[in-house]
Design a protein around this motif. Structure first.
Motif, PDB file in Angstrom:
ATOM      1  N   THR A 197     167.982   1.869  37.564  1.00 32.26           N
ATOM      2  CA  THR A 197     168.999   2.340  38.446  1.00 32.26           C
ATOM      3  C   THR A 197     169.540   4.014  38.290  1.00 32.26           C
ATOM      4  O   THR A 197     169.633   4.572  39.394  1.00 32.26           O
ATOM      5  CB  THR A 197     170.463   1.627  37.978  1.00 32.26           C
ATOM      6  OG1 THR A 197     170.316   0.380  38.159  1.00 32.26           O
ATOM      7  CG2 THR A 197     171.573   2.097  38.723  1.00 32.26           C
ATOM      8  N   ASP A 198     169.137   4.434  37.092  1.00 29.32           N
ATOM      9  CA  ASP A 198     169.136   5.771  36.879  1.00 29.32           C
ATOM     10  C   ASP A 198     168.064   6.531  37.574  1.00 29.32           C
ATOM     11  O   ASP A 198     168.255   7.867  38.205  1.00 29.32           O
ATOM     12  CB  ASP A 198     168.889   6.017  35.175  1.00 29.32           C
ATOM     13  CG  ASP A 198     169.063   7.528  35.041  1.00 29.32           C
ATOM     14  OD1 ASP A 198     170.015   8.326  35.254  1.00 29.32           O
ATOM     15  OD2 ASP A 198     167.944   8.250  34.752  1.00 29.32           O
ATOM     16  N   ALA A 203     166.211  10.058  42.261  1.00 29.27           N
ATOM     17  CA  ALA A 203     165.268  10.177  43.314  1.00 29.27           C
ATOM     18  C   ALA A 203     166.341  10.619  44.412  1.00 29.27           C
ATOM     19  O   ALA A 203     166.112  11.349  45.178  1.00 29.27           O
ATOM     20  CB  ALA A 203     164.727   9.022  43.368  1.00 29.27           C
ATOM     21  N   ARG A 204     167.357  10.087  44.893  1.00 26.05           N
ATOM     22  CA  ARG A 204     168.255  10.150  45.690  1.00 26.05           C
ATOM     23  C   ARG A 204     168.652  11.723  45.647  1.00 26.05           C
ATOM     24  O   ARG A 204     168.690  12.303  46.761  1.00 26.05           O
ATOM     25  CB  ARG A 204     169.157   9.020  46.107  1.00 26.05           C
ATOM     26  CG  ARG A 204     168.799   7.728  46.340  1.00 26.05           C
ATOM     27  CD  ARG A 204     169.712   6.748  46.859  1.00 26.05           C
ATOM     28  NE  ARG A 204     169.242   5.533  47.217  1.00 26.05           N
ATOM     29  CZ  ARG A 204     169.142   4.311  46.443  1.00 26.05           C
ATOM     30  NH1 ARG A 204     169.550   4.332  45.277  1.00 26.05           N
ATOM     31  NH2 ARG A 204     168.622   3.370  46.940  1.00 26.05           N
ATOM     32  N   ALA A 205     169.270  11.909  44.694  1.00 23.00           N
ATOM     33  CA  ALA A 205     169.912  13.067  44.239  1.00 23.00           C
ATOM     34  C   ALA A 205     168.782  14.461  44.525  1.00 23.00           C
ATOM     35  O   ALA A 205     168.937  15.617  44.966  1.00 23.00           O
ATOM     36  CB  ALA A 205     170.306  13.436  42.912  1.00 23.00           C
ATOM     37  N   ALA A 206     167.381  13.907  44.259  1.00 23.57           N
ATOM     38  CA  ALA A 206     166.264  14.924  44.649  1.00 23.57           C
ATOM     39  C   ALA A 206     165.801  14.764  46.102  1.00 23.57           C
ATOM     40  O   ALA A 206     165.077  15.661  46.575  1.00 23.57           O
ATOM     41  CB  ALA A 206     164.807  14.511  43.845  1.00 23.57           C
ATOM     42  N   GLY A 207     166.402  13.999  46.827  1.00 25.03           N
ATOM     43  CA  GLY A 207     166.592  13.952  48.247  1.00 25.03           C
ATOM     44  C   GLY A 207     165.317  13.277  48.794  1.00 25.03           C
ATOM     45  O   GLY A 207     164.618  13.389  49.869  1.00 25.03           O
ATOM     46  N   ALA A 208     165.086  12.110  47.902  1.00 26.27           N
ATOM     47  CA  ALA A 208     163.796  11.155  48.087  1.00 26.27           C
ATOM     48  C   ALA A 208     164.312  10.036  48.196  1.00 26.27           C
ATOM     49  O   ALA A 208     165.271   9.512  47.591  1.00 26.27           O
ATOM     50  CB  ALA A 208     162.795  11.528  47.102  1.00 26.27           C
ATOM     51  N   GLU A 209     163.626   9.083  48.888  1.00 26.25           N
ATOM     52  CA  GLU A 209     164.021   7.634  48.845  1.00 26.25           C
ATOM     53  C   GLU A 209     163.206   6.818  47.487  1.00 26.25           C
ATOM     54  O   GLU A 209     162.042   7.261  47.488  1.00 26.25           O
ATOM     55  CB  GLU A 209     163.280   6.785  50.174  1.00 26.25           C
ATOM     56  CG  GLU A 209     163.659   5.586  50.212  1.00 26.25           C
ATOM     57  CD  GLU A 209     165.080   5.265  50.436  1.00 26.25           C
ATOM     58  OE1 GLU A 209     165.409   4.093  49.814  1.00 26.25           O
ATOM     59  OE2 GLU A 209     165.839   5.810  50.861  1.00 26.25           O
TER      60      GLU A 209
END
Length: 325
Positions: A197-198, A203-209
């Motif tokens: 989950t972390d 990954a989403r915070a880095a702009g990635a899926e």
């Protein structure tokens, strides 16, 4: 993630077998890749191990070239290239060359493991420093064309990078916005769900899926007992490595060997971690694994002494995967 969208792939470690030359293991890897492609597997990855009696593959890029040359569709990758053993520029050049030769089919899986023993680590010129995150960033800069020097051949579309995660590798992968491959101790950890989950949040915070690949041994046979028997050669090799420091070639199931209490414990635990059984049993256990991890892909890393049985297991796994609802 719906079951039908979860991909199925194979990792082959070029396991050596007692009584055979190491070259036979490499040739079998290429043959297994051809079969995997025919069966519809998504990826076929090879491994990197140095000076280990039980593994013939020390150079993933060389073996990948052989596999890619004998196949035409399946993605071919490394599971993985261990960055502490290599200069990032050299890795970038090797995989840029593979991608140029086999466009759209190459994956670069990277890990942080050091050599198996102290003499191997010394031979690899390893100082034990953990520079993985920096090495990963440098490697990506060469592939993306952002570095002060340009890795050749220059690519418009470099191969995707995957992180083989151990320890804090999940966080490194997430912060880098890269797909992650989980196996072994990471999956066994009671906190695996929280770590995944972390990773997804990072990954989403880095702009990635986020993209999660789970890797573990899967063996399909006529019965649970028959499948567990096929798991014993690999489990015994692991027990030998844990207790003697040497990871040996695979031996037949029926070889008589003295087994200590500690070795029996390791064998039983290893067989228990293997998803093994008939197609109904394996399918149910895989459903549980995918529900627990939310994985996007299964990378089966199975090996056994009997090559015919392994070939049949790969076939049955592909067949049950195709029937999933």
């Amino acid at each position: 993630m719906s079951p039908t969208s979860v991909r199925l792939s194979l990792l082959d470690r070029s396991r050596t077998r007692a009584g055979e030359p190491d070259g036979a293991a490499l040739r079998h890897t290429v043959e297994r890749a051809e079969q995997a492609e025919a069966l519809g597997y998504h990826r076929f990855w090879v491994a990197e191990h140095h000076a280990v009696p039980g593994v013939a593959s020390g150079s993933p890029p060389v073996l990948m070239a052989a596999v890619a040359a004998r196949t035409g569709r399946i993605r071919v990758g490394s599971g993985g290239v261990m960055l502490p053993n290599h200069q990032p520029l050299v890795v970038a050049e090797q995989f840029a060359m593979l991608e140029a030769l086999f466009p759209g089919r190459i994956d670069l899986g990277v890990g942080r493991s050091l050599g198996f023993t102290a003499p191997v680590r010394e031979a690899l010129r390893s100082d034990g420093a953990d520079t993985f995150a920096d090495d990963l960033a440098e490697l990506r800069s060469y592939l993306d064309g952002r570095a002060p020097v340009t890795a050749r051949p220059r690519l418009d579309h470099p191969p995707p990078v995957f992180v083989l995660a151990t320890g804090r590798g999940l966080a490194v992968a997430g912060d880098a916005g890269l797909p992650v491959v989980l196996g072994g101790p990471v999956l066994d950890d009671s906190a695996a769900g929280e770590r995944i989950t972390d990773y997804r949040s990072r990954a989403r915070a880095a702009g990635a899926e986020p993209y999660v690949v789970v890797s573990l041994d899967v063996l399909v046979a006529d019965s649970v007992g028959a499948a567990h028997e096929l798991a014993i050669p690999e489990a015994w090799a692991l027990a030998a490595a844990r207790t003697t420091g040497a990871f040996p070639a695979l031996e037949p199931v029926d070889v008589e060997r003295p087994v200590t209490a500690r070795q029996r414990e390791v064998v039983d635990a290893a067989v228990g971690r293997t998803i093994a059984g008939d197609e109904t049993t394996v399918s149910a256990r895989l459903d549980e694994l995918l529900a627990h991890t939310g994985a996007d892909e299964l990378l089966a890393s199975t090996s056994t002494f009997d090559r015919d049985a392994l070939r049949e297991s790969d076939t049955r796994l592909a067949r049950l995967w195709a029937r999933r609802p």
